[in-house]
Design a protein around this motif. Sequence first.
Motif, PDB file in Angstrom:
ATOM      1  N   GLY A  24      39.890  41.706  37.787  1.00 34.73           N
ATOM      2  CA  GLY A  24      38.709  40.976  37.354  1.00 34.73           C
ATOM      3  C   GLY A  24      38.649  40.787  35.856  1.00 34.73           C
ATOM      4  O   GLY A  24      37.820  40.012  35.354  1.00 34.73           O
ATOM      5  N   TYR A  25      39.512  41.498  35.126  1.00 35.26           N
ATOM      6  CA  TYR A  25      39.581  41.359  33.672  1.00 35.26           C
ATOM      7  C   TYR A  25      40.949  40.855  33.224  1.00 35.26           C
ATOM      8  O   TYR A  25      41.038  40.046  32.303  1.00 35.26           O
ATOM      9  CB  TYR A  25      39.296  42.700  32.982  1.00 35.26           C
ATOM     10  CG  TYR A  25      37.909  43.224  33.241  1.00 35.26           C
ATOM     11  CD1 TYR A  25      36.852  42.869  32.408  1.00 35.26           C
ATOM     12  CD2 TYR A  25      37.658  44.071  34.318  1.00 35.26           C
ATOM     13  CE1 TYR A  25      35.570  43.350  32.636  1.00 35.26           C
ATOM     14  CE2 TYR A  25      36.381  44.556  34.560  1.00 35.26           C
ATOM     15  CZ  TYR A  25      35.337  44.193  33.724  1.00 35.26           C
ATOM     16  OH  TYR A  25      34.075  44.658  33.970  1.00 35.26           O
ATOM     17  N   ASP A  46      36.750  47.863  33.170  1.00 28.07           N
ATOM     18  CA  ASP A  46      37.957  47.292  32.548  1.00 28.07           C
ATOM     19  C   ASP A  46      38.795  48.445  32.001  1.00 28.07           C
ATOM     20  O   ASP A  46      38.604  48.904  30.872  1.00 28.07           O
ATOM     21  CB  ASP A  46      37.559  46.334  31.421  1.00 28.07           C
ATOM     22  CG  ASP A  46      38.776  45.737  30.715  1.00 28.07           C
ATOM     23  OD1 ASP A  46      39.914  45.996  31.157  1.00 28.07           O
ATOM     24  OD2 ASP A  46      38.576  45.007  29.729  1.00 28.07           O
ATOM     25  N   TRP A  47      39.770  48.887  32.810  1.00 34.46           N
ATOM     26  CA  TRP A  47      40.561  50.063  32.438  1.00 34.46           C
ATOM     27  C   TRP A  47      41.630  49.763  31.397  1.00 34.46           C
ATOM     28  O   TRP A  47      42.368  50.667  30.986  1.00 34.46           O
ATOM     29  CB  TRP A  47      41.159  50.692  33.692  1.00 34.46           C
ATOM     30  CG  TRP A  47      40.105  51.359  34.513  1.00 34.46           C
ATOM     31  CD1 TRP A  47      39.368  50.802  35.509  1.00 34.46           C
ATOM     32  CD2 TRP A  47      39.646  52.699  34.383  1.00 34.46           C
ATOM     33  NE1 TRP A  47      38.458  51.716  36.008  1.00 34.46           N
ATOM     34  CE2 TRP A  47      38.614  52.883  35.340  1.00 34.46           C
ATOM     35  CE3 TRP A  47      39.985  53.774  33.554  1.00 34.46           C
ATOM     36  CZ2 TRP A  47      37.933  54.093  35.485  1.00 34.46           C
ATOM     37  CZ3 TRP A  47      39.318  54.982  33.701  1.00 34.46           C
ATOM     38  CH2 TRP A  47      38.297  55.135  34.655  1.00 34.46           C
ATOM     39  N   SER A  48      41.710  48.510  30.944  1.00 35.82           N
ATOM     40  CA  SER A  48      42.591  48.211  29.813  1.00 35.82           C
ATOM     41  C   SER A  48      41.908  48.548  28.493  1.00 35.82           C
ATOM     42  O   SER A  48      42.529  48.482  27.425  1.00 35.82           O
ATOM     43  CB  SER A  48      43.007  46.737  29.833  1.00 35.82           C
ATOM     44  OG  SER A  48      41.896  45.882  29.614  1.00 35.82           O
ATOM     45  N   THR A 105      44.774  37.341  31.354  1.00 30.20           N
ATOM     46  CA  THR A 105      43.330  37.318  31.578  1.00 30.20           C
ATOM     47  C   THR A 105      43.067  36.882  33.007  1.00 30.20           C
ATOM     48  O   THR A 105      43.737  35.982  33.515  1.00 30.20           O
ATOM     49  CB  THR A 105      42.640  36.321  30.621  1.00 30.20           C
ATOM     50  OG1 THR A 105      42.982  36.652  29.275  1.00 30.20           O
ATOM     51  CG2 THR A 105      41.130  36.351  30.783  1.00 30.20           C
ATOM     52  N   ALA A 106      42.110  37.499  33.670  1.00 33.32           N
ATOM     53  CA  ALA A 106      41.755  37.078  35.024  1.00 33.32           C
ATOM     54  C   ALA A 106      41.342  35.603  34.990  1.00 33.32           C
ATOM     55  O   ALA A 106      40.531  35.208  34.147  1.00 33.32           O
ATOM     56  CB  ALA A 106      40.616  37.924  35.564  1.00 33.32           C
ATOM     57  N   PRO A 107      41.892  34.766  35.883  1.00 39.92           N
ATOM     58  CA  PRO A 107      41.611  33.326  35.828  1.00 39.92           C
ATOM     59  C   PRO A 107      40.132  32.981  35.798  1.00 39.92           C
ATOM     60  O   PRO A 107      39.703  32.108  35.042  1.00 39.92           O
ATOM     61  CB  PRO A 107      42.287  32.799  37.096  1.00 39.92           C
ATOM     62  CG  PRO A 107      43.402  33.758  37.356  1.00 39.92           C
ATOM     63  CD  PRO A 107      42.872  35.089  36.935  1.00 39.92           C
ATOM     64  N   GLY A 108      39.340  33.672  36.604  1.00 39.27           N
ATOM     65  CA  GLY A 108      37.923  33.370  36.673  1.00 39.27           C
ATOM     66  C   GLY A 108      37.169  33.655  35.391  1.00 39.27           C
ATOM     67  O   GLY A 108      36.058  33.152  35.186  1.00 39.27           O
ATOM     68  N   ARG A 109      37.746  34.466  34.508  1.00 35.62           N
ATOM     69  CA  ARG A 109      37.102  34.742  33.219  1.00 35.62           C
ATOM     70  C   ARG A 109      37.391  33.640  32.208  1.00 35.62           C
ATOM     71  O   ARG A 109      36.716  33.541  31.182  1.00 35.62           O
ATOM     72  CB  ARG A 109      37.551  36.100  32.675  1.00 35.62           C
ATOM     73  CG  ARG A 109      37.124  37.256  33.552  1.00 35.62           C
ATOM     74  CD  ARG A 109      37.523  38.581  32.949  1.00 35.62           C
ATOM     75  NE  ARG A 109      36.679  38.935  31.828  1.00 35.62           N
ATOM     76  CZ  ARG A 109      35.472  39.495  31.930  1.00 35.62           C
ATOM     77  NH1 ARG A 109      34.949  39.732  33.120  1.00 35.62           N
ATOM     78  NH2 ARG A 109      34.785  39.806  30.852  1.00 35.62           N
TER      79      ARG A 109
END
Length: 399
Positions: free
Chosen positions: A36-37, A137-139, A232-236
């Motif tokens: 998600g991120y 967001d574990w990054s 980057t997650a596409p939806g973001r």
Amino acid sequence: MTDRHVIDTRTEYDSSLRAIAAGSGPVAVDTERASGYRYSQKAYLIQVFRRGAGVFLFDAPAIGCFDDLNELIGGEEWVLHAASQDLPCLREVGIDPRVLFDTELAARLLGMPKVGLGAVVEDSLGVHLAKEHSAADWSTRPLPQSWLEYAALDVELLIDVRDELEQRLVEQRKTRIAREEFEAELNAEPKPPRADPWRKLSGIHSSRGSRHLAVAKELWESRDALAQETDTAPGRLVPDRSLVAVVKATPRTKEALAGMREFSGRASRTELDRWWAAIERGLTTTDLPEARRSTGDHVPPPRAWADRAPEADARLKRAKPAVAEIADALGMPIENLLKPSILRGVAWNPPAPQTADQIGAALRDAGARPWQCEATAQSIARAFVEAAQSGAPEPESES
């Protein structure tokens, strides 16, 4: 509460290997990703616990390769929860278990009503496990202490859960079933790339015409390329709903695209040239996608069987309750007894003759495990015979 420490240097990593080797018994493992991120599904944190050694939290990108850990304890039993989610990113960094105990899968086979880690821990140990950081967001660096505590607890209790579930499997005489399932999970082939992945664009089904689909395809592929490039997650970058709004409106100029209120997202304006180029390609291409993707030789949806193949429809309608009855007797969800897709495939294209042995062979060829074939083949064969003897039902007339 003691502060949790993240291991992010080779020196600390080497020291942790010696501690883990000095421990005993199975090894509990979990990963934290940034779904998600980020575009990638790589692990950003890997948690390891072993009795006599303790909990180790590894910064996966900083350590890079975990071949030494895998060589050190690769032959031990590895305990994961929902292993199919973690195995790909573990293998990406060199961790490839040879013996597995999946606590989520064990919970399913035991018929537990909820199989999320928190629910299984509470059912097994009576401990409430908070899951408030599961979608974090574990990054992020540095990782907050509250997140690290959450991550540590995910593995710290997992061996105790494993022992309790193992005892229940013994009591229900399901140890062989569980071992076959764990082995199958370890050896499962990676899913092949999805055909026409752009068709998963949420809301695209409401678009009409091949030209609209061509624009959707170009926009999706352009966004996907940017997402890979920037991790980057596409939806973001641009949400699905924004791309679909553009497809429906089909603006004829770049200025019209820029003026669309519905076209939102962090990259909707900064990458305007990219999106407009994608729209132009979609509007001018002669390689138009089919309105509906061809299913080829795949089994059609069962709702179409009554008209297209009434004999197959009769077989499936007889076999489904028979398999459901077995699943109920074994106290497990029907999909863990036999995948519905496997049953549909055998009902659509049954072997000849339709004996229990032939049905069992067909189930095995479709991917069913030996225990599943033994549990269901006889009942499915009987259901097929009953369907043939009763005659296929007449197709319902349209009123």
